[in-house]
Design a protein around this motif. Sequence first.
Motif, PDB file in Angstrom:
ATOM      1  N   TYR A   7       0.835  -1.206   0.000  1.00 30.72           N
ATOM      2  CA  TYR A   7       0.000   0.000   0.000  1.00 30.72           C
ATOM      3  C   TYR A   7       0.873   1.260   0.000  1.00 30.72           C
ATOM      4  N   ILE A   8       1.856   1.308   0.917  1.00 28.41           N
ATOM      5  CA  ILE A   8       2.725   2.493   1.023  1.00 28.41           C
ATOM      6  C   ILE A   8       3.628   2.612  -0.201  1.00 28.41           C
ATOM      7  N   LEU A   9       4.169   1.475  -0.655  1.00 30.99           N
ATOM      8  CA  LEU A   9       5.064   1.502  -1.810  1.00 30.99           C
ATOM      9  C   LEU A   9       4.334   1.978  -3.064  1.00 30.99           C
ATOM     10  N   LYS A  10       3.089   1.527  -3.216  1.00 32.15           N
ATOM     11  CA  LYS A  10       2.287   1.963  -4.363  1.00 32.15           C
ATOM     12  C   LYS A  10       2.045   3.468  -4.302  1.00 32.15           C
ATOM     13  N   ARG A  11       1.722   3.977  -3.111  1.00 29.87           N
ATOM     14  CA  ARG A  11       1.511   5.416  -2.947  1.00 29.87           C
ATOM     15  C   ARG A  11       2.807   6.180  -3.188  1.00 29.87           C
ATOM     16  N   TYR A  12       3.903   5.632  -2.716  1.00 30.90           N
ATOM     17  CA  TYR A  12       5.231   6.265  -2.868  1.00 30.90           C
ATOM     18  C   TYR A  12       5.560   6.471  -4.343  1.00 30.90           C
ATOM     19  N   LEU A  13       5.489   5.390  -5.117  1.00 36.57           N
ATOM     20  CA  LEU A  13       5.888   5.454  -6.530  1.00 36.57           C
ATOM     21  C   LEU A  13       4.872   6.224  -7.372  1.00 36.57           C
ATOM     22  N   SER A  14       3.575   6.009  -7.121  1.00 41.28           N
ATOM     23  CA  SER A  14       2.562   6.675  -7.939  1.00 41.28           C
ATOM     24  C   SER A  14       2.560   8.187  -7.692  1.00 41.28           C
ATOM     25  N   THR A  15       2.734   8.606  -6.445  1.00 42.85           N
ATOM     26  CA  THR A  15       2.762  10.045  -6.148  1.00 42.85           C
ATOM     27  C   THR A  15       3.987  10.696  -6.767  1.00 42.85           C
ATOM     28  N   PHE A  16       5.108   9.995  -6.742  1.00 47.78           N
ATOM     29  CA  PHE A  16       6.335  10.518  -7.350  1.00 47.78           C
ATOM     30  C   PHE A  16       6.156  10.696  -8.854  1.00 47.78           C
ATOM     31  N   VAL A  17       5.563   9.706  -9.520  1.00 47.84           N
ATOM     32  CA  VAL A  17       5.339   9.787 -10.968  1.00 47.84           C
ATOM     33  C   VAL A  17       4.366  10.915 -11.288  1.00 47.84           C
ATOM     34  N   VAL A  18       3.297  11.036 -10.500  1.00 51.14           N
ATOM     35  CA  VAL A  18       2.327  12.112 -10.724  1.00 51.14           C
ATOM     36  C   VAL A  18       2.977  13.479 -10.531  1.00 51.14           C
ATOM     37  N   MET A  19       3.857  13.586  -9.517  1.00 54.03           N
ATOM     38  CA  MET A  19       4.556  14.852  -9.269  1.00 54.03           C
ATOM     39  C   MET A  19       5.407  15.232 -10.477  1.00 54.03           C
ATOM     40  N   LEU A  20       6.105  14.259 -11.044  1.00 52.45           N
ATOM     41  CA  LEU A  20       6.901  14.523 -12.243  1.00 52.45           C
ATOM     42  C   LEU A  20       6.022  14.949 -13.410  1.00 52.45           C
ATOM     43  N   LEU A  21       4.917  14.218 -13.612  1.00 58.02           N
ATOM     44  CA  LEU A  21       4.025  14.514 -14.727  1.00 58.02           C
ATOM     45  C   LEU A  21       3.326  15.857 -14.562  1.00 58.02           C
ATOM     46  N   MET A  22       3.214  16.333 -13.334  1.00 57.71           N
ATOM     47  CA  MET A  22       2.596  17.642 -13.098  1.00 57.71           C
ATOM     48  C   MET A  22       3.576  18.786 -13.355  1.00 57.71           C
ATOM     49  N   PHE A  23       4.798  18.644 -12.840  1.00 53.99           N
ATOM     50  CA  PHE A  23       5.729  19.768 -12.862  1.00 53.99           C
ATOM     51  C   PHE A  23       6.503  19.898 -14.170  1.00 53.99           C
ATOM     52  N   LEU A  71       9.160  16.150  -2.119  1.00 55.03           N
ATOM     53  CA  LEU A  71       7.839  16.764  -1.991  1.00 55.03           C
ATOM     54  C   LEU A  71       6.716  15.726  -2.123  1.00 55.03           C
ATOM     55  N   SER A  72       6.914  14.752  -2.987  1.00 57.87           N
ATOM     56  CA  SER A  72       5.869  13.730  -3.156  1.00 57.87           C
ATOM     57  C   SER A  72       5.736  12.866  -1.903  1.00 57.87           C
ATOM     58  N   VAL A  73       6.860  12.526  -1.236  1.00 55.91           N
ATOM     59  CA  VAL A  73       6.802  11.740  -0.001  1.00 55.91           C
ATOM     60  C   VAL A  73       6.121  12.539   1.099  1.00 55.91           C
ATOM     61  N   ILE A  74       6.458  13.827   1.220  1.00 57.78           N
ATOM     62  CA  ILE A  74       5.797  14.677   2.217  1.00 57.78           C
ATOM     63  C   ILE A  74       4.289  14.753   1.940  1.00 57.78           C
ATOM     64  N   TRP A  75       3.933  14.858   0.670  1.00 54.02           N
ATOM     65  CA  TRP A  75       2.519  14.999   0.295  1.00 54.02           C
ATOM     66  C   TRP A  75       1.698  13.787   0.727  1.00 54.02           C
ATOM     67  N   PHE A  76       2.124  12.586   0.294  1.00 49.69           N
ATOM     68  CA  PHE A  76       1.261  11.440   0.582  1.00 49.69           C
ATOM     69  C   PHE A  76       1.408  10.972   2.027  1.00 49.69           C
ATOM     70  N   THR A  77       2.559  11.186   2.659  1.00 51.81           N
ATOM     71  CA  THR A  77       2.708  10.811   4.077  1.00 51.81           C
ATOM     72  C   THR A  77       1.883  11.729   4.955  1.00 51.81           C
ATOM     73  N   SER A  78       1.808  13.020   4.604  1.00 52.22           N
ATOM     74  CA  SER A  78       0.952  13.952   5.349  1.00 52.22           C
ATOM     75  C   SER A  78      -0.510  13.537   5.249  1.00 52.22           C
ATOM     76  N   LYS A  79      -0.913  13.049   4.071  1.00 50.30           N
ATOM     77  CA  LYS A  79      -2.290  12.566   3.910  1.00 50.30           C
ATOM     78  C   LYS A  79      -2.539  11.344   4.790  1.00 50.30           C
ATOM     79  N   LEU A  80      -1.540  10.458   4.865  1.00 44.54           N
ATOM     80  CA  LEU A  80      -1.678   9.303   5.762  1.00 44.54           C
ATOM     81  C   LEU A  80      -1.824   9.750   7.202  1.00 44.54           C
ATOM     82  N   ALA A  81      -1.016  10.755   7.607  1.00 44.26           N
ATOM     83  CA  ALA A  81      -1.060  11.237   8.984  1.00 44.26           C
ATOM     84  C   ALA A  81      -2.397  11.920   9.283  1.00 44.26           C
ATOM     85  N   ASN A  82      -2.881  12.740   8.354  1.00 45.24           N
ATOM     86  CA  ASN A  82      -4.148  13.448   8.567  1.00 45.24           C
ATOM     87  C   ASN A  82      -5.331  12.499   8.637  1.00 45.24           C
ATOM     88  N   ASN A  83      -5.225  11.380   7.937  1.00 43.38           N
ATOM     89  CA  ASN A  83      -6.292  10.371   7.966  1.00 43.38           C
ATOM     90  C   ASN A  83      -6.112   9.383   9.114  1.00 43.38           C
TER      91      ASN A  83
END
Length: 361
Positions: A7-23, A71-83
């Motif tokens: 679960y975490i690894l999937k979020r880690y890699l997918s958020t990183f790829v999305v961050m690249l595709l966004m910026f 930034l991608s790790v901070i983003w999805f880890t913060s979401k995990l913490a807030n939830n």
Amino acid sequence: MSIIDKYILKRYLSTFVVMLLMFIPIGIVIDVSEKVNRMLQNKVVFKAIAIYYFDFTIYFANLLFPIFLFLSVIWFTSKLANNTEIIAILSSGISFNRFLRPYIIGATTVSLFSLLMGFYLVPSASEGFNNFRYTYLRGNGLNEMRKSSDVFRQISDNEYIYVQNFNSKAGIAFKFTLAKFDKNNKMVFKIDADKIKYNPSSKNYTMFQYRKRTLGLLNDKLEKSPKRDTIFNFDLEDLAPTVYVAETLSFGELNKFIDRERQRGSSSINTYLVVLYKKYSIPVSAFILTIIAVAVSSMKRRGGMGMNLAIGIALAFIYIFFDKIFGVLAEKSSIPPLLAVWIPNIVFGILAIYLLRNAKR
């Protein structure tokens, strides 16, 4: 690998790829808006522009990947913490070190990919990116691509050459000097020419206003000629390589190039060493920045994700500042390039250990 790891690894890699595709598209749009006038003035064809932005994407993705990852790790880890997902995971008896395992696996995956890119894919992209930039986007770019004045090179164990000015496009060097020394560092002969020109068809050189002085025990031997054809064991391109040549070489080629430049006494050797050492330091930074990002964002804060992102962006800018400053110091001062390149990772590595200890508490 457990469900939590996946679960975490999937979020880690997918958020990183999305961050690249966004910026990256944002970076391309900004670059186009700044440089479209120069492209139109130089009448650059669409195919060349498309290739340039393909190289641009690879070049900057590799250059800024630690920051995007951070930034991608901070983003999805913060979401995990807030939830409160992290609280639930740790409350189940899983230690913080065990919680970190999928992050380390993700950092390893990204680091290996970055390492292979840096060794083989990025050099080609860097060559295309820089060639286009110096050819079409800089006012005096073609002349800035190479050091064209006061070029000094060692071409063998006992032979040295010097040219006052060099025109790579025309294949002409002015105020040429070649000196040869014996094993006791005594000069054997010295050749001077007002101008030397390479002849591609005959693969030789023509020297104009040729003068040669051969030193003897009692008398020196002098030779003069308005014009003299000869063959040298160097290429005019070797006199003044492009300023970004190290970035365009694969790992094996770069090591050979650095060895050759060190033997020649190149004044740019530190610049080339910085490029080599960064091929290792950038992938390692993925582990350090991942640990810092998890330590910073794994707890709930009053400001929520916004506070975590603010802290992350501040740390990212500090990292970039350290990386740029010490990179320049390695090229321009007496600081050893290896130390200068690794100082950002050392400083942030210490910070990662400190933050990790606090996060565990």
